[in-house]
Scaffold this active site. Sequence first.
Site, PDB file in Angstrom:
ATOM      1  N   HIS A  50      -7.307  -3.895   6.254  1.00 12.46           N
ATOM      2  CA  HIS A  50      -7.660  -4.318   7.613  1.00 12.46           C
ATOM      3  C   HIS A  50      -8.944  -3.623   8.019  1.00 12.46           C
ATOM      4  O   HIS A  50      -9.438  -2.738   7.295  1.00 12.46           O
ATOM      5  CB  HIS A  50      -6.534  -4.001   8.599  1.00 12.46           C
ATOM      6  CG  HIS A  50      -6.115  -2.571   8.612  1.00 12.46           C
ATOM      7  ND1 HIS A  50      -6.911  -1.562   9.099  1.00 12.46           N
ATOM      8  CD2 HIS A  50      -4.995  -1.956   8.165  1.00 12.46           C
ATOM      9  CE1 HIS A  50      -6.282  -0.422   8.976  1.00 12.46           C
ATOM     10  NE2 HIS A  50      -5.115  -0.616   8.395  1.00 12.46           N
TER      11      HIS A  50
HETATM   12  P1  TYD Z   1      -0.821   0.125   9.492  1.00 18.37           P
HETATM   13  O1  TYD Z   1      -1.987   0.804  10.101  1.00 18.37           O
HETATM   14  O2  TYD Z   1      -0.738  -1.378   9.623  1.00 18.37           O
HETATM   15  O3  TYD Z   1      -0.720   0.562   7.973  1.00 18.37           O
HETATM   16  P2  TYD Z   1      -1.305  -0.167   6.691  1.00 18.37           P
HETATM   17  O4  TYD Z   1      -2.536  -0.863   7.149  1.00 18.37           O
HETATM   18  O5  TYD Z   1      -1.545   0.929   5.713  1.00 18.37           O
HETATM   19  O6  TYD Z   1      -0.269  -1.115   6.232  1.00 18.37           O
HETATM   20  O7  TYD Z   1       0.492   0.755  10.089  1.00 18.37           O
HETATM   21  C1  TYD Z   1       1.773   0.380   9.627  1.00 18.37           C
HETATM   22  C2  TYD Z   1       2.732   0.423  10.800  1.00 18.37           C
HETATM   23  O8  TYD Z   1       2.841   1.749  11.287  1.00 18.37           O
HETATM   24  C3  TYD Z   1       2.278  -0.464  11.948  1.00 18.37           C
HETATM   25  O9  TYD Z   1       3.227  -1.464  12.161  1.00 18.37           O
HETATM   26  C4  TYD Z   1       2.248   0.425  13.147  1.00 18.37           C
HETATM   27  C5  TYD Z   1       2.695   1.778  12.702  1.00 18.37           C
HETATM   28  N1  TYD Z   1       1.729   2.832  13.078  1.00 18.37           N
HETATM   29  C6  TYD Z   1       1.948   3.564  14.237  1.00 18.37           C
HETATM   30  O10 TYD Z   1       2.913   3.327  14.983  1.00 18.37           O
HETATM   31  N2  TYD Z   1       1.075   4.571  14.542  1.00 18.37           N
HETATM   32  C7  TYD Z   1       0.014   4.866  13.771  1.00 18.37           C
HETATM   33  O11 TYD Z   1      -0.762   5.803  14.076  1.00 18.37           O
HETATM   34  C8  TYD Z   1      -0.234   4.081  12.594  1.00 18.37           C
HETATM   35  C9  TYD Z   1      -1.408   4.337  11.700  1.00 18.37           C
HETATM   36  C10 TYD Z   1       0.667   3.079  12.282  1.00 18.37           C
END
Ligand code: TYD
Length: 136
Positions: A50
């Site tokens: 992303h």
């Molecule tokens: P995400 O940033 O989408 O991780 P990746 O891109 O590595 O798959 O985050 C995964 C999930 O974690 C997302 O649904 C929201 C949660 N999240 C939080 O609640 N707080 C945070 O600081 C982060 C980074 C993620």
Amino acid sequence: MQLPQIINLPKILDPRGNLSFLENNKQIPFEIKRSYWIYDVPGGEVRGGHAYKTLQEFIIALSGSFDVVLHDGKQEVKYTLNRSYYGLYVPPMYWRQLENFSTNALSLIVADQVYNEGDYIRDISYFLEQKVNKFI
Ligand code: TYD
């Protein structure tokens, strides 16, 4: 324009064990509002995939190794992180993916904003469209 860059952190060598640190607006060019870490990544898994519209972040491999692949809309650059005394500064509007995690890799990410799903771009075609419009 802000560019991605590897930033070396201070390294206090000590026979008792080494120490590194980072401070707001000193070693990294922003104020930290949030820290999170990624760990226990099964072999072959990929995180990220992303871009952020406005968020800046700094990624460190506290332990083990992994690759951060950044795409600026035109080209892709792969950074391998494998030491705890440097990290990668990632400006807004780079498509970024974390991959090739070693066993027991621990990734620490500090960011200049609290979590806000509204700042994410999760659709690569939309991201590329936005970047193309900027390059024209
Ligand atoms: P995400 O940033 O989408 O991780 P990746 O891109 O590595 O798959 O985050 C995964 C999930 O974690 C997302 O649904 C929201 C949660 N999240 C939080 O609640 N707080 C945070 O600081 C982060 C980074 C993620």
